[in-house]
Scaffold this active site. Structure first.
Site, short mmCIF file in Angstrom:
data_model
loop_
_atom_site.label_atom_id
_atom_site.label_comp_id
_atom_site.label_asym_id
_atom_site.label_seq_id
_atom_site.Cartn_x
_atom_site.Cartn_y
_atom_site.Cartn_z
CD GLU A 115 -12.82 8.55 3.72
OE1 GLU A 115 -13.01 7.32 3.69
OE2 GLU A 115 -12.33 9.13 4.71
NE ARG A 153 16.01 -4.59 0.63
CZ ARG A 153 17.04 -4.78 1.45
NH1 ARG A 153 17.58 -3.75 2.06
NH2 ARG A 153 17.52 -5.97 1.67
CG ASP A 167 18.30 -13.52 -3.32
OD1 ASP A 167 19.01 -14.14 -4.09
OD2 ASP A 167 17.74 -12.46 -3.62
#
Ligand code: 4G3
Length: 228
Positions: A115, A153, A167
């Site tokens: 949880e 990235r 992009d």
């Protein structure tokens, strides 16, 4: 960038360490991923790190002490690390946040199971809580890998030319369509403008297509762009 990951399942991270863009970036020393087995910080012989929730109810809660000790250990060699807890209650992950985080030198990711963690961790030990989307998955590990991938990235030189830094989302638009050989297949032809060699026309066409696709599929994104 250095990533430290606190997890009950360190082997899951081999999926990104061993293959693809992240693996190559590690080889080239643009980033490193260090996993920490939370069970190693357990204080009992069964290596438990969870317990029943106060107030009752289903599921288990991750205890404060093992997590706090693990973060303390990581901070001994990395005092400036930004500690991020990945949970459905976090700030929604967007391109802009990934880009901002990519400028840091060190990020520690806490992966929840069950949880989630005792709230005192969130109050005292965490710099930021991030969510990868409005759904629940069985553990924070897959979400942490999404975060590592999208942040990495954005780090200079991590992507090769062949990967291309797409992009789309940098400007809140969906990507334009892509085509490769053959020119015609089963009566489906590549749009003529792409074969014209006229780069300005190609750029204009791609921009129009981006806007059209965004209009059709993601009106919410278009609204964001118009506010800029
Ligand atoms: C903490 C993150 C972790 C609390 C984790 C469940 C979805 C996301 C977990 C909790 C997760 C997300 C583990 N599921 N949307 N599962 O970023 O309730």
């Amino acid at each position: 960038m250095r990533f430290d990951v606190i997890t009950l399942f360190p082997d899951m991270f081999n999926a990104i360490k061993d293959e693809g863009v992240i693996a190559r970036a590690i080889k080239k020393s643009h980033l490193s991923i260090h996993t920490w087995q939370l069970r190693d910080f357990s204080n009992n012989k069964y290596k438990n790190i969870d317990d029943k929730p106060y107030g009752g109810g289903a599921g288990m809660v991750m205890q404060v002490k093992p997590i706090r000790d693990c973060i303390h250990k990581i901070k001994q060699s990395n005092p400036k690390t930004k500690v991020i807890y990945i949970s459905p209650q976090g700030q929604p992950l967007k391109h802009k946040l990934a880009k901002e985080l990519s400028t840091l030198g060190s990020i520690t990711l806490l992966c929840g199971r069950y949880e989630g963690v005792d709230e005192r961790i969130i109050e005292h030990d965490i710099d930021m809580e991030v969510s990868i989307g409005d759904y629940v998955i069985s553990g924070g590990e897959l979400a942490a890998m999404v975060l590592i991938d999208t942040i990495s990235r954005q780090i200079p030189n991590v992507l090769s030319n062949a990967d291309s830094l797409n992009d789309s989302f940098a400007n809140n638009l969906l990507d334009h369509p892509h085509y490769t050989r053959p020119e015609v297949l089963d009566n489906q032809a590549v749009p003529e403008v792409l074969l014209s060699g006229h780069q300005a026309n190609i750029d204009t066409w791609r921009k129009e297509q981006s806007i059209k696709k965004t209009q059709e599929k993601r009106k919410d994104l278009l609204a964001l762009m118009q506010r800029k």
